[in-house]
Design a protein around this motif. Structure first.
Motif, mmCIF file in Angstrom:
data_model
loop_
_atom_site.group_PDB
_atom_site.id
_atom_site.type_symbol
_atom_site.label_atom_id
_atom_site.label_comp_id
_atom_site.label_asym_id
_atom_site.label_seq_id
_atom_site.Cartn_x
_atom_site.Cartn_y
_atom_site.Cartn_z
ATOM 1 N N ILE A 85 0.852 -1.190 0.000
ATOM 2 C CA ILE A 85 0.000 0.000 0.000
ATOM 3 C C ILE A 85 0.886 1.237 0.000
ATOM 4 O O ILE A 85 1.732 1.422 0.881
ATOM 5 C CB ILE A 85 -0.932 0.006 1.223
ATOM 6 N N SER A 86 0.711 2.097 -1.014
ATOM 7 C CA SER A 86 1.494 3.330 -1.124
ATOM 8 C C SER A 86 0.681 4.569 -0.758
ATOM 9 O O SER A 86 1.248 5.615 -0.457
ATOM 10 C CB SER A 86 2.038 3.469 -2.547
ATOM 11 N N LYS A 87 -0.646 4.466 -0.796
ATOM 12 C CA LYS A 87 -1.491 5.614 -0.476
ATOM 13 C C LYS A 87 -2.841 5.135 0.014
ATOM 14 O O LYS A 87 -3.380 4.161 -0.505
ATOM 15 C CB LYS A 87 -1.659 6.508 -1.711
ATOM 16 N N ILE A 88 -3.379 5.814 1.021
ATOM 17 C CA ILE A 88 -4.709 5.499 1.563
ATOM 18 C C ILE A 88 -5.592 6.728 1.383
ATOM 19 O O ILE A 88 -5.241 7.824 1.817
ATOM 20 C CB ILE A 88 -4.636 5.111 3.046
ATOM 21 N N TYR A 89 -6.744 6.549 0.745
ATOM 22 C CA TYR A 89 -7.699 7.643 0.564
ATOM 23 C C TYR A 89 -8.659 7.659 1.763
ATOM 24 O O TYR A 89 -9.272 6.629 2.083
ATOM 25 C CB TYR A 89 -8.479 7.454 -0.727
ATOM 26 N N PRO A 90 -8.803 8.792 2.454
ATOM 27 C CA PRO A 90 -9.596 8.825 3.688
ATOM 28 C C PRO A 90 -11.110 8.780 3.482
ATOM 29 O O PRO A 90 -11.849 8.466 4.410
ATOM 30 C CB PRO A 90 -9.175 10.151 4.330
ATOM 31 N N GLU B 87 -20.017 4.671 -0.008
ATOM 32 C CA GLU B 87 -20.849 3.475 -0.060
ATOM 33 C C GLU B 87 -20.235 2.328 0.736
ATOM 34 O O GLU B 87 -20.171 1.183 0.288
ATOM 35 C CB GLU B 87 -21.081 3.041 -1.512
ATOM 36 N N GLY B 88 -19.746 2.639 1.936
ATOM 37 C CA GLY B 88 -19.245 1.613 2.843
ATOM 38 C C GLY B 88 -17.847 1.115 2.520
ATOM 39 O O GLY B 88 -17.399 0.135 3.123
ATOM 40 N N LYS B 89 -17.132 1.765 1.606
ATOM 41 C CA LYS B 89 -15.784 1.316 1.247
ATOM 42 C C LYS B 89 -14.843 2.512 1.164
ATOM 43 O O LYS B 89 -15.246 3.628 0.866
ATOM 44 C CB LYS B 89 -15.801 0.574 -0.098
ATOM 45 N N PHE B 90 -13.554 2.257 1.447
ATOM 46 C CA PHE B 90 -12.504 3.246 1.222
ATOM 47 C C PHE B 90 -11.477 2.634 0.275
ATOM 48 O O PHE B 90 -11.424 1.410 0.087
ATOM 49 C CB PHE B 90 -11.855 3.677 2.539
ATOM 50 N N SER B 91 -10.665 3.475 -0.335
ATOM 51 C CA SER B 91 -9.753 3.022 -1.390
ATOM 52 C C SER B 91 -8.298 3.191 -0.974
ATOM 53 O O SER B 91 -7.956 4.074 -0.181
ATOM 54 C CB SER B 91 -9.998 3.810 -2.684
ATOM 55 N N VAL B 92 -7.443 2.317 -1.537
ATOM 56 C CA VAL B 92 -6.000 2.433 -1.355
ATOM 57 C C VAL B 92 -5.329 2.197 -2.706
ATOM 58 O O VAL B 92 -5.899 1.561 -3.596
ATOM 59 C CB VAL B 92 -5.454 1.423 -0.317
ATOM 60 N N ASP B 93 -4.115 2.725 -2.846
ATOM 61 C CA ASP B 93 -3.274 2.437 -4.008
ATOM 62 C C ASP B 93 -2.177 1.488 -3.571
ATOM 63 O O ASP B 93 -1.549 1.680 -2.512
ATOM 64 C CB ASP B 93 -2.641 3.725 -4.557
ATOM 65 N N MET B 94 -1.929 0.459 -4.391
ATOM 66 C CA MET B 94 -0.863 -0.500 -4.121
ATOM 67 C C MET B 94 0.092 -0.511 -5.311
ATOM 68 O O MET B 94 -0.354 -0.533 -6.463
ATOM 69 C CB MET B 94 -1.428 -1.897 -3.866
ATOM 70 N N THR B 95 1.396 -0.495 -5.021
ATOM 71 C CA THR B 95 2.410 -0.545 -6.068
ATOM 72 C C THR B 95 3.191 -1.840 -5.950
ATOM 73 O O THR B 95 3.347 -2.388 -4.853
ATOM 74 C CB THR B 95 3.366 0.650 -5.960
ATOM 75 N N PHE B 96 3.694 -2.318 -7.085
ATOM 76 C CA PHE B 96 4.428 -3.583 -7.099
ATOM 77 C C PHE B 96 5.770 -3.405 -6.393
ATOM 78 O O PHE B 96 6.494 -2.438 -6.626
ATOM 79 C CB PHE B 96 4.621 -4.065 -8.534
ATOM 80 N N GLU B 97 6.109 -4.369 -5.550
ATOM 81 C CA GLU B 97 7.264 -4.261 -4.674
ATOM 82 C C GLU B 97 8.580 -4.590 -5.398
ATOM 83 O O GLU B 97 9.535 -3.824 -5.340
ATOM 84 C CB GLU B 97 7.079 -5.199 -3.473
ATOM 85 N N VAL B 98 8.667 -5.751 -6.073
ATOM 86 C CA VAL B 98 9.910 -6.191 -6.688
ATOM 87 C C VAL B 98 9.826 -6.134 -8.204
ATOM 88 O O VAL B 98 10.589 -5.451 -8.871
ATOM 89 C CB VAL B 98 10.276 -7.614 -6.217
ATOM 90 N N GLU B 99 8.909 -6.866 -8.768
ATOM 91 C CA GLU B 99 8.715 -6.884 -10.210
ATOM 92 C C GLU B 99 7.236 -6.753 -10.516
ATOM 93 O O GLU B 99 6.387 -7.018 -9.674
ATOM 94 C CB GLU B 99 9.262 -8.179 -10.811
ATOM 95 N N ARG B 100 6.951 -6.345 -11.731
ATOM 96 C CA ARG B 100 5.571 -6.195 -12.143
ATOM 97 C C ARG B 100 5.269 -7.223 -13.219
ATOM 98 O O ARG B 100 6.178 -7.681 -13.928
ATOM 99 C CB ARG B 100 5.308 -4.782 -12.666
ATOM 100 N N PRO B 101 3.994 -7.588 -13.376
ATOM 101 C CA PRO B 101 3.635 -8.591 -14.380
ATOM 102 C C PRO B 101 3.932 -8.107 -15.794
ATOM 103 O O PRO B 101 3.875 -6.912 -16.099
ATOM 104 C CB PRO B 101 2.130 -8.781 -14.163
#
Length: 416
Positions: A301-306, A310-324
């Motif tokens: 997780i690189s960023k959390i949106y506060p 509709e009962g949900k919050f969002s986060v951004d996740m970035t690839f740690e080592v390699e990407r597909p």
């Protein structure tokens, strides 16, 4: 011989009644101690799900879905209004920094630039005319000063001569006074003109300086207007892919309108929506495993949106080592997001009972397997497979895990 008949005791005579009375008391006592005033319900055993409480490693994670997005999106806003004359690049095309995307026309801006140019020319002409007038005035003042100076020199000489003649008795006092007054008058006139010439010179320099500043400001305004003219050609500010372009040829767009976006494709991120139940347990840096084409990749997780929507919050996740490889924007993947360390715990499987009870109680099956009794419990963490049991159950006990909605509020389930 006659036999003597012995009389029977009371106990022997009433033995049968005593035995019957004792049996009756035993029956009453048995029914008393085995009496159960709780409500019961008969349920077919095969119609419910049953699970055993076990002690195993609890993996604290949740299953979420991530959507692939570009690592950054640059929005294109109209920095100048106008009519769309030409579109150079279509949506989905790769662009480089400086590439022209579309061309606008703005007649009002062209007229404004023309007026600014005319004002600059007029101001320059006015400055030159004022400079010439002030120079001429300065020359006239200097000529007048020169005349007064030589006239003053002559009057001074006459006055000195008259003083000598007056002392010798050759002229009257009146003639001496007249020459003295003429000398003083011209002397004062010379001083005043000299001061005026100095003041006019300062004023001339100040006026020319102010005019030059005004002309420079006009030039700056003209440059700004010409730069606005350059903005009529909308260009890409980065390397990427033109993700969207809203205007059509002939359409009039206003200043500040968002007309498109460019995706930077140097890397990608995963946009993940999470149930607000976990908002206090999710932090930046948490990691999760995601699957692409059967291969696991680690993301954090690189960023959390506060905001909660509709009962949900969002986060951004970035690839740690390699990407597909061959990843695509909009592609989705299942992610096992870790919320804490794994540890040994009492576990029960997820089931419909939680929706019925909120995890506050369950039906625990007796060792005989013939009935189940309601029992209060306390549940801690949960993951997609298990609930962590904190209180109320022991290892090896069995519970009903299916929904309790059809059971009503009975305390006891008879399993048939």
């Amino acid at each position: 011989m006659d036999k003597k008949i012995q009389k029977k005791s009371w106990i022997r005579r009433n033995l049968v009644y005593l035995i019957l009375g004792v049996l009756l008391l035993v029956f009453v006592f048995y029914n008393f101690i085995s009496y159960d005033d709780s409500s019961t319900l008969n349920v077919v055993k095969d119609k419910v799900s049953i699970a055993t409480v076990k002690n195993e490693e609890f993996k604290d994670y949740i299953a979420v879905t991530g959507t692939v997005e570009p690592i950054q999106t640059i929005y294109l806003d109209a920095t100048e209004g106008g009519r769309v004359e030409k579109i150079f690049i279509e949506e989905g095309t790769k662009v480089k920094e400086g590439d022209a995307i579309l061309l606008l026309s703005n007649d009002k801006l062209m007229l404004e630039i023309s007026n600014n140019e005319a004002q600059v020319e007029r101001a320059i002409n006015d400055l030159e005319q004022a400079r010439m007038n002030l120079q001429n005035q300065d020359i006239n003042n200097k000529n007048r000063l020169n005349e007064l100076y030589y006239g003053l020199f002559q009057l001074k000489r006459d006055f000195k001569n008259n003083e000598t003649l007056f002392k010798g008795g050759y002229i009257s006092e009146e003639e001496l006074s007249i020459s003295r007054e003429s000398y003083k008058k011209n002397s004062n006139e010379y001083k005043l003109l000299k001061e005026k010439t100095i003041q006019d010179s300062v004023f001339r320099l100040h006026r020319i300086s102010s005019s030059k500043k005004s002309i420079n400001n006009m030039y700056e305004n003209l440059d700004l207007a010409r730069k606005r003219l350059e903005k009529l050609t909308l260009k890409s500010s980065v390397n990427g892919e033109l993700a969207s372009l809203n205007p059509k040829v002939g359409e009039v767009i206003n200043y500040g309108i968002r007309i498109g976006s460019i995706n930077i494709l140097d890397s990608y991120k995963l946009k993940v929506d999470i149930d607000e139940f976990y908002i206090a347990r999710v932090y930046k840096g948490f990691k999760g495993n995601c699957d692409f084409s059967g291969k696991n990749y680690l993301a954090k997780i690189s960023k959390i949106y506060p905001e909660v929507i509709e009962g949900k919050f969002s986060v951004d996740m970035t690839f740690e080592v390699e990407r597909p490889e061959d990843i695509r924007i909009g592609q989705t993947t299942r992610i096992g997001l870790e919320l804490g360390e794994s540890k040994e715990a009492l576990l029960i499987p997820n089931g419909g009972f939680y929706q019925s009870t909120g995890g506050q109680w369950v039906y625990v099956i007796d060792s005989s397997g013939t009935y189940a009794i309601k029992r209060n419990i306390k549940i801690g963490r949960r993951n997609p497979k298990y609930y962590e049991v904190l209180e109320g159950l022991e290892k090896g006990e069995r519970i009903i895990t299916s929904s309790y909605d059809s059971f009503g509020k009975v305390d006891k389930i008879m399993l048939k």
